[in-house]
Design a protein around this motif. Structure first.
Motif, short mmCIF file in Angstrom:
data_model
loop_
_atom_site.label_atom_id
_atom_site.label_comp_id
_atom_site.label_asym_id
_atom_site.label_seq_id
_atom_site.Cartn_x
_atom_site.Cartn_y
_atom_site.Cartn_z
N LEU A 17 7.61 7.96 -1.60
CA LEU A 17 7.06 8.98 -0.71
C LEU A 17 5.98 8.34 0.14
O LEU A 17 5.01 7.77 -0.38
CB LEU A 17 6.46 10.13 -1.53
N GLU A 18 6.13 8.42 1.46
CA GLU A 18 5.11 7.92 2.38
C GLU A 18 4.14 9.05 2.72
O GLU A 18 4.55 10.16 3.05
CB GLU A 18 5.76 7.40 3.66
N PHE A 19 2.85 8.76 2.61
CA PHE A 19 1.83 9.73 2.98
C PHE A 19 0.75 9.04 3.79
O PHE A 19 0.68 7.81 3.86
CB PHE A 19 1.24 10.43 1.74
N LYS A 20 -0.11 9.86 4.42
CA LYS A 20 -1.14 9.32 5.31
C LYS A 20 -2.55 9.64 4.82
O LYS A 20 -2.82 10.73 4.30
CB LYS A 20 -0.96 9.89 6.72
N LEU A 21 -3.43 8.68 5.02
CA LEU A 21 -4.87 8.83 4.83
C LEU A 21 -5.55 8.13 5.99
O LEU A 21 -5.34 6.92 6.19
CB LEU A 21 -5.33 8.21 3.51
N ASP A 22 -6.35 8.84 6.77
CA ASP A 22 -7.03 8.25 7.92
C ASP A 22 -6.07 7.52 8.86
O ASP A 22 -6.41 6.47 9.42
CB ASP A 22 -8.11 7.27 7.44
N GLY A 23 -4.86 8.02 8.98
CA GLY A 23 -3.89 7.41 9.87
C GLY A 23 -3.16 6.21 9.29
O GLY A 23 -2.24 5.68 9.92
N ASN A 24 -3.54 5.78 8.07
CA ASN A 24 -2.88 4.65 7.42
C ASN A 24 -1.76 5.14 6.51
O ASN A 24 -1.84 6.23 5.93
CB ASN A 24 -3.89 3.84 6.61
N ALA A 25 -0.71 4.32 6.38
CA ALA A 25 0.46 4.69 5.59
C ALA A 25 0.38 4.11 4.18
O ALA A 25 0.16 2.91 3.99
CB ALA A 25 1.73 4.19 6.28
N TYR A 26 0.57 4.99 3.20
CA TYR A 26 0.58 4.59 1.79
C TYR A 26 1.82 5.16 1.13
O TYR A 26 2.49 6.05 1.67
CB TYR A 26 -0.68 5.09 1.08
N ILE A 103 10.37 10.59 2.62
CA ILE A 103 10.81 9.80 1.48
C ILE A 103 11.77 8.70 1.97
O ILE A 103 12.66 8.95 2.78
CB ILE A 103 11.50 10.68 0.43
N HIS A 104 11.55 7.50 1.45
CA HIS A 104 12.40 6.36 1.80
C HIS A 104 13.05 5.80 0.54
O HIS A 104 12.37 5.61 -0.47
CB HIS A 104 11.57 5.25 2.45
N ARG A 105 14.34 5.54 0.62
CA ARG A 105 15.03 4.86 -0.48
C ARG A 105 15.03 3.37 -0.19
O ARG A 105 15.50 2.93 0.86
CB ARG A 105 16.45 5.37 -0.64
N VAL A 106 14.50 2.58 -1.11
CA VAL A 106 14.42 1.13 -0.91
C VAL A 106 14.83 0.40 -2.19
O VAL A 106 14.82 0.98 -3.28
CB VAL A 106 12.99 0.69 -0.51
N SER A 107 15.19 -0.85 -2.04
CA SER A 107 15.44 -1.72 -3.19
C SER A 107 14.14 -2.36 -3.61
O SER A 107 13.26 -2.62 -2.77
CB SER A 107 16.46 -2.80 -2.81
N TRP A 108 13.99 -2.62 -4.90
CA TRP A 108 12.80 -3.32 -5.36
C TRP A 108 12.69 -4.69 -4.72
O TRP A 108 11.61 -5.27 -4.62
CB TRP A 108 12.82 -3.45 -6.89
N ARG A 109 13.82 -5.25 -4.27
CA ARG A 109 13.79 -6.56 -3.61
C ARG A 109 13.13 -6.50 -2.23
O ARG A 109 12.73 -7.53 -1.69
CB ARG A 109 15.21 -7.12 -3.48
N GLU A 110 13.06 -5.30 -1.65
CA GLU A 110 12.44 -5.15 -0.34
C GLU A 110 10.93 -5.00 -0.42
O GLU A 110 10.24 -5.00 0.62
CB GLU A 110 13.02 -3.92 0.37
#
Length: 300
Positions: A17-26, A103-110
């Motif tokens: 799950l991507e979320f924002k704090l102060d315009g930064n992506a976490y 939400i992004h689906r990614v591989s642990w290798r990425e």
């Protein structure tokens, strides 16, 4: 937002799950999330840690609200935004964020292991970075954030003392754990419990490489008679490692203990389907030793 996206077992993928704090992506692993709700007024707790905003009770369950902006030394959050309500290490905790992207689906290798400019070994609060075309998403170490606020939520190493006097045990154990701090604590705890023949690796891929090398050399039993693995790890996660080990006739009888903050009822069902012999939540270091005793000493 629906956070109940199902992943096939052992595919080495995760949902972030991507979320924002102060315009930064976490980012946060969706497996840790119970729900996402609008900000609610909280009741301050006297003498609480500066990052603890207070408590609130949605549906009669008391939840601690943590100001994530404060944790990251970016100031103090104003009322508004969202609470990401999580469950890990058997705790329900809400993290206050500005907004949610998706939400992004990614591989642990990425997932890129953070460098020293972002994370310095045990002191860092990032477990990895995802690179997209236009931005970087920093995956935060929520377990460490919570443990820094309340050390009592971390590994209960003192539980080892309750096991009483122990003798030297030469059974070889392979450990896969990407957190340097937790890796060291697990190794130290097993040493105190008498287990001296340990190989510790930083992720599932390294552990699997050890297994493959031992198979090639014909020394598997000399080096690997039990595996302890985390779930969340770069390159290869613990579920993928479990699947590979349990689907190989040469290694399927090696006991695997999943030792992770993510162990809940849903994750237990996944682990069981993959063939894990035991699954424990990370605070339970004393129980980890007891389970390993049962799995490896019964065959001696």
């Amino acid at each position: 937002m629906d956070t109940k996206i199902l992943l096939e077992n052992g595919t080495n993928e995760l949902e972030v799950l991507e979320f924002k704090l102060d315009g930064n992506a976490y980012g946060i692993n969706v497996a840790k999330i119970k729900e996402i709700i609008n900000y609610q007024e909280v009741t301050p707790v006297p003498n609480a840690h500066p990052s603890v905003e207070g408590i609130f009770m949605p549906r009669d369950v008391m939840i601690t609200a943590i100001d994530l902006k404060n944790c990251l030394q970016r100031g103090v959050s104003e009322p508004g935004g969202l609470f990401i309500v999580t469950n890990f290490n058997k705790l329900d905790i809400a993290f206050h964020v500005d907004s949610v992207v998706g939400i992004h689906r990614v591989s642990w290798r990425e997932i890129i292991k953070p460098g020293t400019t972002i994370s310095t070994s045990e002191d860092g609060v990032s477990t990895g970075i995802i690179k997209f075309d236009d931005r970087l998403i920093i995956i935060l170490d929520f377990e460490k954030i919570v443990t820094d606020i309340n050390p009592e939520t971390g590994l209960k190493v003192a539980d080892i003392e309750e096991l009483g006097e122990r003798h030297r045990i030469d059974v070889p154990i392979l450990i896969a754990e990407d957190s340097p701090l937790l890796n060291k604590l697990i190794v130290d705890s097993l040493h105190k419990a008498g287990y001296v023949n340990l190989i510790h690796t930083e992720n599932g891929q390294q552990a699997y490489d050890v297994i493959q090398e031992c198979k090639k050399e014909g020394t598997l039993r000399e080096h690997v008679q039990c595996i302890i693995t985390d779930i969340e790890m770069p390159l290869m996660d613990g579920h993928r490692l479990t699947k590979l080990v349990k689907s190989d006739d040469e290694t399927k009888n090696i006991p695997i203990v999943i030792f992770s903050s993510l162990v809940n009822e849903d994750m237990k069902r996944k682990g069981e389907a993959l063939g894990a012999n035991a699954q424990l939540s990370k605070p339970e270091i004393g129980n980890l030793v007891r389970v390993v005793d049962e799995l490896v000493l019964a065959n001696k």
